[in-house]
Design a protein around this motif. Sequence first.
Motif, mmCIF file in Angstrom:
data_model
loop_
_atom_site.group_PDB
_atom_site.id
_atom_site.type_symbol
_atom_site.label_atom_id
_atom_site.label_comp_id
_atom_site.label_asym_id
_atom_site.label_seq_id
_atom_site.Cartn_x
_atom_site.Cartn_y
_atom_site.Cartn_z
ATOM 1 N N GLY A 282 0.808 -1.213 0.000
ATOM 2 C CA GLY A 282 0.000 0.000 0.000
ATOM 3 C C GLY A 282 0.841 1.262 0.000
ATOM 4 O O GLY A 282 0.655 2.157 -0.847
ATOM 5 N N ALA A 283 1.764 1.362 0.951
ATOM 6 C CA ALA A 283 2.613 2.551 1.019
ATOM 7 C C ALA A 283 3.502 2.657 -0.215
ATOM 8 O O ALA A 283 3.751 3.764 -0.729
ATOM 9 N N GLY A 284 3.981 1.505 -0.708
ATOM 10 C CA GLY A 284 4.822 1.516 -1.901
ATOM 11 C C GLY A 284 4.068 1.997 -3.127
ATOM 12 O O GLY A 284 4.615 2.755 -3.940
ATOM 13 N N LEU A 285 2.809 1.583 -3.277
ATOM 14 C CA LEU A 285 2.005 2.042 -4.415
ATOM 15 C C LEU A 285 1.780 3.547 -4.332
ATOM 16 O O LEU A 285 1.891 4.262 -5.346
ATOM 17 N N ALA A 286 1.462 4.036 -3.120
ATOM 18 C CA ALA A 286 1.253 5.473 -2.957
ATOM 19 C C ALA A 286 2.520 6.255 -3.301
ATOM 20 O O ALA A 286 2.465 7.293 -3.980
ATOM 21 N N ALA A 287 3.660 5.746 -2.853
ATOM 22 C CA ALA A 287 4.924 6.432 -3.140
ATOM 23 C C ALA A 287 5.243 6.405 -4.629
ATOM 24 O O ALA A 287 5.680 7.415 -5.206
ATOM 25 N N ALA A 288 5.025 5.251 -5.248
ATOM 26 C CA ALA A 288 5.306 5.141 -6.684
ATOM 27 C C ALA A 288 4.406 6.065 -7.489
ATOM 28 O O ALA A 288 4.857 6.732 -8.430
ATOM 29 N N ALA A 289 3.113 6.113 -7.113
ATOM 30 C CA ALA A 289 2.184 6.982 -7.829
ATOM 31 C C ALA A 289 2.546 8.451 -7.644
ATOM 32 O O ALA A 289 2.421 9.258 -8.574
#
Length: 608
Positions: A282-289
């Motif tokens: 979840g946090a990784g997707l938010a950071a990538a986006a």
Amino acid sequence: MTFPNLLESFRPDGERAGAGWLLRIVLLFSALAIAAQIGAHLSTYKDFIGPDPDDVMRLVEVRDWLGGQSWFDLHQYRMGPPGGMLMHWSRFVDAPIGGLILLFGLFVGPDTAEAAAAFVWPLALILPLMAGIGLGAYRLGGKPAVVIGLALAFMFLFTMMRFRPGGLDHHNVQLAVVALLAACLLDPQARARSFAAAGGLSAFALAIGAETTPLIAVAAMGVALVWAVRGQDYRRAAIAFGLAFAGFAALFFFATTPHALWGRVTCDTLSIGFLSIALIGGAGLAAAAGFASQRGPLWRWGSLALLGALAGLVALFVAPECLGNPLSSLDPMVQDLWLGSISEAQPIGKQFEVSPDAIGGIYGVGLIALGVALFRIWRGEQVLAYSLLAGLIAISWIVSAIQVRGMIFTNLLSVMPLSVIVADLRAHYLAHRNEPKAAIAFILAALASVPSVWAFSGAAVTIAVNRVSGASSEEKEDEDKPACIRKDSLAEVSKLPPGRILTAFNAGPAILRFTPHAVLTGNYHRNAKGLLDGLRMATSDPAVAAALMEADKVGYVLLCMDDPQVETLREKFPNGFWARLARGEIPEFLEPVEASGDPRMKIFRVIR
């Protein structure tokens, strides 16, 4: 306005409907579904708790919590060997049921308060499920699809025992959550609030039970893939989903997991294993986006690949045991004699052997819905929405092929794409009333979208084939409850000094509900030692059974002569302990107890 008039008033172009209209139509169909569930419940009433042993076990768990057991303590101290067993159910389901019992307890007695809570709770869950179906169908096909979708959902609910009064098991909560989750993901405007709600619902589904883990994994990967394809258009949606998923997963974990179990990996609850993946993903997707949305496709796909590899490594190092079937660790004897007898845990091959007439109702509707979604994708119609929905339906269908219990999610999610195709065919029929093919296509599509139609058709074909071929078609009459789960039969048993009872697995929750006794067994995989010891006692020589009972401090043996498990073990092990006891061969370490006038059950005290 009548139902036909409602349909006639909607143009087939899927005109935009206001929130007020959608709320009214959802409330209308919810009221109809609630009335139908109440009618079905009252027409077959036997008990205010549902017939599933899990419904009874949930009541026992809620009673323990209201009786003073800690919110963080999920031990069932009266089930299993000495010391009890740690249950894997969530307090998030116990809480509203317990709250209703406390509320009604202000005005009525304890038994009536429990009955009122058991009546209200499953009916209340119909509204969020209908809201999810209505919103999802509207986002796919406009007003006509909403009406068709809610009608299909009504028929889906009518055949579901989970939403009838007394249904306390958590599967009804999961179905409502999944319906809302799918509707949120289908937002054509990709609003951040919709995807934040989807992330929170995904975390909540994990907290309720592990059955939805494959669905949640596909939903999260679907959001990530859509972002990788669309980039900036889905930037806010991906960030909202990722942060909500990670944040709520952490919140739910710490809200229900005792400090002593923070580092323990379990594959049937929201443990540190699933939490680690949720936080990284979840946090990784938010950071990538947030970082790569405007940097081109290579940046997006590269960051997504890196995130997937990182999440995979976390899964391998933190919770490798959760990458397989958590039930595979059970002893082979337990898998064969217990798990193999549970109908909802059977794979598709077994279903073809034992219930070929039910195959259509279990698997047919999902395949049609998946075909409709893929067809829409091929035609370039709402590709992202149908892609997400196709992924959810496909993984649910695969799970149901492994264990038939997954079919309830498949059939629920199938309502959304099928509502659109049925609405389209209806519009085509209205525009071509003189063409019989148009009418036939509309009628067949509507019928094929209802699982119960497949089930009834399969049963009818089976009966017809059996009669033509001369084969027997045995139909069991509706029998009363087995003696060992009836309150009146257990009344005298409850007066005996408390002790641990060896009995059939299905009887365990009822004994906990109606008596002060403990039980060695129940249909719960967490009680692995109790299950294995119980089967060994039932099937072994009496001398071996006596030694095992001594070790597990079993004080009574309750033989349920009309229980299917007892009948099966007596046939498979004619020289086993239960088979000999049923023949009247009472070993010297047992003495009969005259505690019930019901000839279908016999109770013995263990002499030490």
